[in-house]
Enzyme design. Structure first.
Site, PDB file in Angstrom:
ATOM      1  N   GLY A  78     -98.838  22.989   7.003  1.00  0.00           N
ATOM      2  CA  GLY A  78     -99.659  24.475   7.290  1.00  0.00           C
ATOM      3  C   GLY A  78    -100.972  24.641   6.539  1.00  0.00           C
ATOM      4  O   GLY A  78    -101.026  24.372   5.415  1.00  0.00           O
TER       5      GLY A  78
ATOM      6  N   GLU B 219     -93.745  11.069  16.735  1.00  0.00           N
ATOM      7  CA  GLU B 219     -94.708  10.355  16.327  1.00  0.00           C
ATOM      8  C   GLU B 219     -94.286   8.869  16.273  1.00  0.00           C
ATOM      9  O   GLU B 219     -94.690   7.846  16.461  1.00  0.00           O
ATOM     10  CB  GLU B 219     -95.327  10.651  14.834  1.00  0.00           C
ATOM     11  CG  GLU B 219     -96.229  11.978  14.833  1.00  0.00           C
ATOM     12  CD  GLU B 219     -96.245  12.150  13.315  1.00  0.00           C
ATOM     13  OE1 GLU B 219     -97.248  12.216  13.110  1.00  0.00           O
ATOM     14  OE2 GLU B 219     -95.267  12.019  12.545  1.00  0.00           O
TER      15      GLU B 219
ATOM     16  N   GLU C  38     -93.477  16.877   1.796  1.00  0.00           N
ATOM     17  CA  GLU C  38     -92.929  15.235   1.389  1.00  0.00           C
ATOM     18  C   GLU C  38     -94.077  14.692   0.633  1.00  0.00           C
ATOM     19  O   GLU C  38     -93.873  13.780  -0.618  1.00  0.00           O
ATOM     20  CB  GLU C  38     -92.906  14.401   2.620  1.00  0.00           C
ATOM     21  CG  GLU C  38     -91.705  14.822   3.384  1.00  0.00           C
ATOM     22  CD  GLU C  38     -91.947  15.785   4.560  1.00  0.00           C
ATOM     23  OE1 GLU C  38     -93.211  15.968   4.782  1.00  0.00           O
ATOM     24  OE2 GLU C  38     -91.190  16.745   4.985  1.00  0.00           O
TER      25      GLU C  38
ATOM     26  N   ASP D 223     -99.636  24.971  11.902  1.00  0.00           N
ATOM     27  CA  ASP D 223     -99.714  26.248  11.669  1.00  0.00           C
ATOM     28  C   ASP D 223    -100.319  26.773  10.648  1.00  0.00           C
ATOM     29  O   ASP D 223    -101.032  26.045   9.797  1.00  0.00           O
ATOM     30  CB  ASP D 223     -98.088  26.645  11.586  1.00  0.00           C
ATOM     31  CG  ASP D 223     -97.727  25.861  10.523  1.00  0.00           C
ATOM     32  OD1 ASP D 223     -97.050  24.852  10.614  1.00  0.00           O
ATOM     33  OD2 ASP D 223     -97.802  26.425   9.237  1.00  0.00           O
TER      34      ASP D 223
END
Ligand code: ADE
Length: 258
Positions: A79, A13, A194, A217
């Site tokens: 996730g 990124e 985070e 995921d």
């Protein structure tokens, strides 16, 4: 001109963002490379967040204190927890909770001591702008990212969700753990490592914070499968396209921060 801090969770990124910043200059602080420059006419500082709450909080503190950014945008992956949040969707945070914070019996579980709260809000205006940019990009995802990449990960009609993100110092990779988290936080859309820590730092500095996470995921037993190829093939390209679309429409003065 107000400076925007961009924290990327993934190398891919950040590299994509740096490719757009023609005048970038590197300043190294605490072992982190901060890239100072302009993107679409906006003053920006881009940096790799690092992984986990403490590392990301350190990175955020330096952006706010040393580089005086007035707003901070986090991009990365998460996730999915809520049943409707699928791989390839985007989650724009409205609030953040540290799912592994527990100072009980000193204060209720999940509450951050001395703050009297468990949940730290994202800036409403920034988040609305980023949700709009995300919807615009996802509406033509196959054109943007290629039918092959989307097909490989079975991303058919990706959606944008807005709501609660939960953060902790664990990569959640079992269905048992994701069920426990979903029961503890029924409104949580996704889990990452985070966001809530950075939100707390931004609260201290009274800076606007927003986070855009691509769902990589389902935080279950298959969470590690194809993670890296998804990150480079899809998620990092989503982030670039969404940020670019957002910055393009953003007035150079006044971020519309609430
Ligand atoms: N980031 C992306 N997927 C994650 C997961 N399953 N757990 C924590 N952080 C994540």
């Amino acid at each position: 001109m107000a400076t925007i801090g961009i924290m990327s969770a993934m190398h891919e990124e950040l590299s994509a963002v740096l490719a757009e910043m023609a005048d970038q200059q590197c300043v190294t602080v605490a072992g982190r490379d901060f890239w100072v420059g302009h993107w679409q006419g906006h003053s920006v500082v881009a940096v790799l967040s690092r992984i986990g709450k403490v590392a990301a909080a350190t990175t955020a503190s330096i952006l706010l204190d040393r580089f005086q950014v007035s707003s901070l945008i986090f991009t990365g992956v998460a996730g999915g927890l809520a049943p409707e949040v699928r791989v390839g969707d985007v989650v724009v945070a409205q609030g953040f909770i540290q799912h592994d914070m527990d100072a009980s019996p000193l204060c209720p579980r999940y509450e951050v001591p001395f703050y009297g709260r468990a949940c730290f809000d994202a800036d409403a205006n920034l988040s609305a702008q980023l949700a709009q940019a995300s919807a615009q990009i996802l509406a033509c995802a196959p054109e943007h990212f290629g039918h092959e990449a989307m097909g490989q990960f079975k991303v058919l009609s990706p959606r944008v969700h807005q709501g609660l993100l939960i953060s902790g110092d664990r990569f959640v990779s079992t269905s048992a753990e994701s069920q426990v988290l979903s029961q503890a936080f029924p409104s949580a859309l996704a889990v990452e490592m985070e966001g809530a820590a950075v939100a707390q730092v931004c609260w201290d500095y009274k800076a606007a914070f927003a986070a855009v996470r691509t769902v990589s995921d389902r935080a279950d037993d298959a969470a590690h499968t194809d993670f890296q190829s998804f990150v480079s093939g899809v998620a990092s390209r989503y982030s670039l396209a969404i940020l670019s679309c957002w910055l393009k429409d953003l007035p150079t003065e006044g971020l519309g921060i609430t």
